[in-house]
Design a protein around this motif. Structure first.
Motif, PDB file in Angstrom:
ATOM      1  N   GLY A  33       0.798  -1.226   0.000  1.00  0.00           N
ATOM      2  CA  GLY A  33       0.000   0.000   0.000  1.00  0.00           C
ATOM      3  C   GLY A  33       0.829   1.274   0.000  1.00  0.00           C
ATOM      4  N   PHE A  34       2.005   1.246   0.618  1.00  0.00           N
ATOM      5  CA  PHE A  34       2.856   2.444   0.667  1.00  0.00           C
ATOM      6  C   PHE A  34       3.335   2.885  -0.716  1.00  0.00           C
ATOM      7  CE2 PHE A  34       6.038  -0.836   0.573  1.00  0.00           C
ATOM      8  CZ  PHE A  34       7.141  -0.261  -0.032  1.00  0.00           C
ATOM      9  N   LEU A  35       3.291   1.986  -1.705  1.00  0.00           N
ATOM     10  CA  LEU A  35       3.724   2.324  -3.065  1.00  0.00           C
ATOM     11  C   LEU A  35       2.662   3.107  -3.840  1.00  0.00           C
ATOM     12  CD1 LEU A  35       5.235  -1.096  -4.201  1.00  0.00           C
ATOM     13  CD2 LEU A  35       6.508   0.985  -3.655  1.00  0.00           C
ATOM     14  N   GLU A  36       1.407   2.942  -3.474  1.00  0.00           N
ATOM     15  CA  GLU A  36       0.318   3.497  -4.278  1.00  0.00           C
ATOM     16  C   GLU A  36       0.369   5.017  -4.363  1.00  0.00           C
ATOM     17  OE1 GLU A  36      -3.598   1.754  -3.721  1.00  0.00           O
ATOM     18  OE2 GLU A  36      -2.632   0.003  -2.836  1.00  0.00           O
ATOM     19  N   GLY A  37       0.078   5.511  -5.565  1.00  0.00           N
ATOM     20  CA  GLY A  37       0.077   6.941  -5.831  1.00  0.00           C
ATOM     21  C   GLY A  37       1.040   7.274  -6.950  1.00  0.00           C
ATOM     22  N   THR A  38       1.162   8.552  -7.215  1.00  0.00           N
ATOM     23  CA  THR A  38       2.081   9.048  -8.243  1.00  0.00           C
ATOM     24  C   THR A  38       3.277   9.683  -7.565  1.00  0.00           C
ATOM     25  OG1 THR A  38       0.274   9.393  -9.807  1.00  0.00           O
ATOM     26  CG2 THR A  38       2.319  10.618 -10.224  1.00  0.00           C
ATOM     27  N   TRP A  39       4.452   9.290  -8.005  1.00  0.00           N
ATOM     28  CA  TRP A  39       5.715   9.706  -7.396  1.00  0.00           C
ATOM     29  C   TRP A  39       6.602  10.409  -8.416  1.00  0.00           C
ATOM     30  CZ3 TRP A  39       6.340   8.813  -2.228  1.00  0.00           C
ATOM     31  CH2 TRP A  39       5.466   7.908  -1.639  1.00  0.00           C
ATOM     32  N   TYR A  56       6.170   8.152 -11.873  1.00  0.00           N
ATOM     33  CA  TYR A  56       5.635   6.805 -12.015  1.00  0.00           C
ATOM     34  C   TYR A  56       4.453   6.689 -11.064  1.00  0.00           C
ATOM     35  CZ  TYR A  56       8.571   5.811  -7.929  1.00  0.00           C
ATOM     36  OH  TYR A  56       9.179   5.843  -6.702  1.00  0.00           O
ATOM     37  N   THR A  57       3.521   5.847 -11.447  1.00  0.00           N
ATOM     38  CA  THR A  57       2.300   5.674 -10.672  1.00  0.00           C
ATOM     39  C   THR A  57       2.067   4.198 -10.404  1.00  0.00           C
ATOM     40  OG1 THR A  57       1.310   7.630 -11.686  1.00  0.00           O
ATOM     41  CG2 THR A  57      -0.202   6.066 -10.662  1.00  0.00           C
ATOM     42  N   PHE A  58       1.802   3.891  -9.144  1.00  0.00           N
ATOM     43  CA  PHE A  58       1.340   2.562  -8.751  1.00  0.00           C
ATOM     44  C   PHE A  58      -0.144   2.682  -8.453  1.00  0.00           C
ATOM     45  CE2 PHE A  58       5.783   1.655  -7.667  1.00  0.00           C
ATOM     46  CZ  PHE A  58       5.904   0.312  -7.989  1.00  0.00           C
ATOM     47  N   VAL A  66      -4.587  -6.729  -9.429  1.00  0.00           N
ATOM     48  CA  VAL A  66      -3.308  -6.353 -10.033  1.00  0.00           C
ATOM     49  C   VAL A  66      -2.918  -4.965  -9.523  1.00  0.00           C
ATOM     50  CG1 VAL A  66      -2.142  -5.769 -12.212  1.00  0.00           C
ATOM     51  CG2 VAL A  66      -3.732  -7.692 -12.134  1.00  0.00           C
ATOM     52  N   LEU A  67      -1.647  -4.814  -9.189  1.00  0.00           N
ATOM     53  CA  LEU A  67      -1.081  -3.502  -8.894  1.00  0.00           C
ATOM     54  C   LEU A  67      -0.219  -3.156 -10.093  1.00  0.00           C
ATOM     55  CD1 LEU A  67      -0.610  -1.181  -6.839  1.00  0.00           C
ATOM     56  CD2 LEU A  67       1.377  -2.473  -6.025  1.00  0.00           C
ATOM     57  N   ALA A  68      -0.561  -2.078 -10.779  1.00  0.00           N
ATOM     58  CA  ALA A  68       0.153  -1.704 -12.002  1.00  0.00           C
ATOM     59  C   ALA A  68       1.016  -0.475 -11.753  1.00  0.00           C
ATOM     60  CB  ALA A  68      -0.839  -1.417 -13.121  1.00  0.00           C
ATOM     61  N   ARG A  69       2.239  -0.510 -12.274  1.00  0.00           N
ATOM     62  CA  ARG A  69       3.117   0.666 -12.246  1.00  0.00           C
ATOM     63  C   ARG A  69       3.398   1.063 -13.682  1.00  0.00           C
ATOM     64  NH1 ARG A  69       9.144   0.012 -11.928  1.00  0.00           N
ATOM     65  NH2 ARG A  69       8.679  -0.035 -14.123  1.00  0.00           N
ATOM     66  N   HIS A  70       3.170   2.325 -13.970  1.00  0.00           N
ATOM     67  CA  HIS A  70       3.558   2.840 -15.279  1.00  0.00           C
ATOM     68  C   HIS A  70       4.322   4.132 -15.054  1.00  0.00           C
ATOM     69  CE1 HIS A  70       0.115   5.648 -15.097  1.00  0.00           C
ATOM     70  NE2 HIS A  70      -0.523   4.623 -14.573  1.00  0.00           N
ATOM     71  N   SER A  71       5.225   4.438 -15.971  1.00  0.00           N
ATOM     72  CA  SER A  71       6.091   5.597 -15.791  1.00  0.00           C
ATOM     73  C   SER A  71       6.034   6.511 -17.007  1.00  0.00           C
ATOM     74  CB  SER A  71       7.538   5.135 -15.551  1.00  0.00           C
ATOM     75  OG  SER A  71       7.985   4.366 -16.640  1.00  0.00           O
ATOM     76  N   THR A  72       6.366   7.760 -16.756  1.00  0.00           N
ATOM     77  CA  THR A  72       6.475   8.737 -17.839  1.00  0.00           C
ATOM     78  C   THR A  72       7.759   9.524 -17.632  1.00  0.00           C
ATOM     79  OG1 THR A  72       5.210  10.387 -16.600  1.00  0.00           O
ATOM     80  CG2 THR A  72       3.979   8.995 -18.119  1.00  0.00           C
ATOM     81  N   ALA A  73       8.449   9.819 -18.711  1.00  0.00           N
ATOM     82  CA  ALA A  73       9.690  10.582 -18.643  1.00  0.00           C
ATOM     83  C   ALA A  73       9.410  12.041 -18.971  1.00  0.00           C
ATOM     84  CB  ALA A  73      10.710  10.014 -19.626  1.00  0.00           C
ATOM     85  N   ALA A  74      10.097  12.930 -18.271  1.00  0.00           N
ATOM     86  CA  ALA A  74       9.928  14.363 -18.525  1.00  0.00           C
ATOM     87  C   ALA A  74      11.187  14.955 -19.161  1.00  0.00           C
ATOM     88  CB  ALA A  74       9.603  15.094 -17.227  1.00  0.00           C
ATOM     89  N   GLY A 171      12.145  10.585  -5.082  1.00  0.00           N
ATOM     90  CA  GLY A 171      11.210  11.684  -5.284  1.00  0.00           C
ATOM     91  C   GLY A 171      10.032  11.597  -4.329  1.00  0.00           C
ATOM     92  N   ALA A 172       9.341  12.684  -4.204  1.00  0.00           N
ATOM     93  CA  ALA A 172       8.191  12.776  -3.304  1.00  0.00           C
ATOM     94  C   ALA A 172       6.902  12.408  -4.036  1.00  0.00           C
ATOM     95  CB  ALA A 172       8.082  14.194  -2.747  1.00  0.00           C
ATOM     96  N   LYS A 173       5.893  12.140  -3.253  1.00  0.00           N
ATOM     97  CA  LYS A 173       4.569  11.832  -3.799  1.00  0.00           C
ATOM     98  C   LYS A 173       3.967  13.100  -4.363  1.00  0.00           C
ATOM     99  CE  LYS A 173       1.065   8.590  -2.551  1.00  0.00           C
ATOM    100  NZ  LYS A 173       0.475   7.832  -1.436  1.00  0.00           N
ATOM    101  N   LYS A 174       3.336  12.977  -5.515  1.00  0.00           N
ATOM    102  CA  LYS A 174       2.703  14.125  -6.174  1.00  0.00           C
ATOM    103  C   LYS A 174       1.305  14.318  -5.645  1.00  0.00           C
ATOM    104  CE  LYS A 174       5.553  15.122  -9.701  1.00  0.00           C
ATOM    105  NZ  LYS A 174       5.846  16.423 -10.113  1.00  0.00           N
TER     106      LYS A 174
END
Length: 174
Positions: A33-39, A56-58, A66-74, A171-174
């Motif tokens: 659960g601590f992973l969930e959110g956008t970081w 990245y977002t979990f 399913v717990l999904a993580r997807h990422s985006t590059a800036a 990084g911090a949580k968004k």
């Protein structure tokens, strides 16, 4: 005599509650659960030699199966061999009730990695691939330290004991 009866009843209630606690199904997702959110993710080390940032977002999917993580590059700057347009997805799943969590990773370079998932404490998740005699073993570590999520993607070559970081970020949580 009344004391003995009261003590016996109390002991029976305690044992019944203890048995219920032991047999109660546990939520395999609560440990992650601590992973969930956008970081936010800002690279800060590793042998890749890249400087990048992104997010990245979990998130739970498919009715918490399913717990999904997807990422985006800036932004990204790295050596020619580093793919600054890298994208990936990670799915954490459970094969069957009571089984340990597993994960599968895919990226735009064609890599597929199967992981076993463990949570040694309430703020750390470790994803580790099976060892191979012909190539590296992989480890992905997430650790929440205060308000910052730190991550490491590491490799270990066959016959080696030490893990070497390819990419590290925080990084911090968004």
């Amino acid at each position: 005599m009344k004391s003995f009866v009261a003590l016996t009843v109390l002991l029976a209630l305690i044992l019944t509650q203890h048995d219920r606690a032991l047999s109660a199904p546990t939520d395999p997702w609560s440990a992650l659960g601590f992973l969930e959110g956008t970081w936010a993710a800002h690279t800060q080390g590793g042998s890749a030699g890249a400087q990048s940032s992104g997010t990245y977002t979990f998130e739970q999917k498919l009715k918490r199966h399913v717990l999904a993580r997807h990422s985006t590059a800036a932004a990204c700057k790295g050596p020619e061999v580093y793919d600054c347009e890298h994208s990936d997805i990670l799915y954490v799943y459970q094969n069957a009730a009571g089984q340990p969590l597993r994960a599968i990773y895919f990226d735009n370079e064609g890599h597929v990695i199967h992981y076993a998932v463990s949570t040694p404490n309430s703020t750390t998740a470790i994803f580790i691939s099976e060892p191979s005699s012909s190539g590296p073993q992989f480890r992905l570590v997430y650790e929440l330290i205060g308000a910052l999520m730190s991550g490491k993607f590491q490799m270990r070559m066959p016959g080696q004991v030490e893990w070497k970081s390819y990419l590290e970020w925080s990084g911090a949580k968004k």
